[in-house]
Design a protein around this motif. Structure first.
Motif, short mmCIF file in Angstrom:
data_model
loop_
_atom_site.label_atom_id
_atom_site.label_comp_id
_atom_site.label_asym_id
_atom_site.label_seq_id
_atom_site.Cartn_x
_atom_site.Cartn_y
_atom_site.Cartn_z
N ALA A 214 10.79 1.77 -9.97
CA ALA A 214 9.40 1.06 -10.39
C ALA A 214 9.03 -0.08 -9.50
O ALA A 214 7.77 0.15 -8.84
CB ALA A 214 9.74 0.27 -11.79
N ALA A 215 10.03 -0.39 -8.45
CA ALA A 215 9.39 -1.26 -7.42
C ALA A 215 8.81 -0.47 -6.34
O ALA A 215 7.85 -0.67 -5.64
CB ALA A 215 10.77 -2.07 -6.75
N ALA B 220 7.52 2.42 -6.80
CA ALA B 220 5.91 2.99 -7.16
C ALA B 220 4.94 1.63 -6.95
O ALA B 220 3.76 2.14 -6.66
CB ALA B 220 6.14 3.25 -8.67
N THR B 221 5.50 0.56 -6.99
CA THR B 221 4.45 -0.20 -7.09
C THR B 221 4.16 -0.80 -5.50
O THR B 221 3.03 -0.95 -5.07
CB THR B 221 5.02 -1.78 -7.62
OG1 THR B 221 5.50 -1.80 -8.76
CG2 THR B 221 4.10 -2.99 -7.17
N ASN B 222 5.24 -0.60 -4.40
CA ASN B 222 4.96 -0.52 -3.00
C ASN B 222 4.17 0.49 -2.59
O ASN B 222 3.11 0.21 -1.65
CB ASN B 222 6.21 -0.44 -2.42
CG ASN B 222 7.09 -1.62 -2.56
OD1 ASN B 222 6.69 -2.65 -3.02
ND2 ASN B 222 8.35 -1.65 -2.11
N ALA C 117 1.70 2.14 -4.30
CA ALA C 117 0.30 1.88 -5.06
C ALA C 117 -0.16 0.60 -3.91
O ALA C 117 -1.45 0.83 -3.92
CB ALA C 117 0.35 1.27 -6.34
N SER C 118 0.42 -0.29 -3.52
CA SER C 118 0.03 -1.56 -2.91
C SER C 118 -0.42 -0.85 -1.25
O SER C 118 -1.28 -1.27 -0.66
CB SER C 118 0.93 -2.57 -2.76
OG SER C 118 1.49 -3.08 -3.67
#
Length: 220
Positions: free
Chosen positions: A136-137, A139-141, A143-144
């Motif tokens: 999940a971390a 995936a967030t990176n 997207a950022s």
């Protein structure tokens, strides 16, 4: 000359013969030098002629000097040869040891141009680090970093995902003609170019064009 003025004692040459003339003329005894100098002169002349002939035949070089030069040159070559060869052997590194001037290994380049990446591609992130929340971390990176497509977060061993322990390091896998996008994903996650690999399994995935295998948690 009168008899009273004659300086030599009488001898057989002073006996008168018929007619009144003396038998011969008295000569003073000759010295040894006067008899020897003609032979010495001949010897000196012969020696000079012989030396001149030798000099002419040898091309004007002094035979003794030529012999000395040749021996000196041979001696210098004999003394310099072994020392130079030994010095050359000592300066080369032993076989099997790395040379001090060995070139560094070439840096592996990404398989594509990150600037040409498809930012809307579907990406799957799979955690195999043993620590929860890693997928999940990541995936967030992503997207950022500007990736706008679907990002699936899961674990190794999920359907159509790499098996647990498949890779010892964090790795980006991509399908055919997805090298640009895979390079952009690896660059965003600080994954080395050597760990970006084309995969037939990813190429056969029904939706995902890129898969990220996380063997260790991200730094920081």
């Amino acid at each position: 000359m009168t008899k009273s003025g004659y300086p030599y004692p009488p001898d057989e040459f002073d006996v008168a013969v018929p007619g009144g003339a003396p038998v011969g003329v008295h000569r003073a005894p000759r010295s040894g030098w006067s008899s020897a100098w003609p032979f010495l002169l001949v010897a000196v002349v012969c020696a000079a002629v012989a030396w001149g002939g030798i000099t002419l035949l040898s091309g004007g070089d002094d035979p003794a000097e030529a012999q000395g030069g040749a021996s000196s040159s041979a001696s210098a070559s004999a003394s310099a040869g072994p020392s130079e060869e030994a010095s050359g052997e000592a300066s080369s590194p032993p076989s099997g040891e790395p040379s001090a001037t060995a070139s560094e290994p070439a840096t592996t380049e990404y398989p594509g141009d990150p600037a040409a990446a498809d930012m809307a591609a579907v990406i799957g992130v799979y955690n195999d680090s043993g620590e929860g929340g890693v997928a999940a971390a990541i995936a967030t990176n992503l997207a950022s970093a500007g990736f706008t497509g679907t990002i699936n977060a899961g674990n190794a061993g999920d359907p159509n995902a790499p098996a647990p322990g498949a890779f010892a390091e964090n790795t980006v896998l991509y399908g055919p003609e997805r090298g640009d996008t895979a390079s952009a994903v690896a660059q965003a996650l600080d994954i080395p170019a050597a760990n970006v690999q084309e995969s037939a399994e990813v190429g056969a995935h029904p939706t995902e064009a890129i898969q990220v295998f996380m063997a260790t948690p991200p730094a920081g």
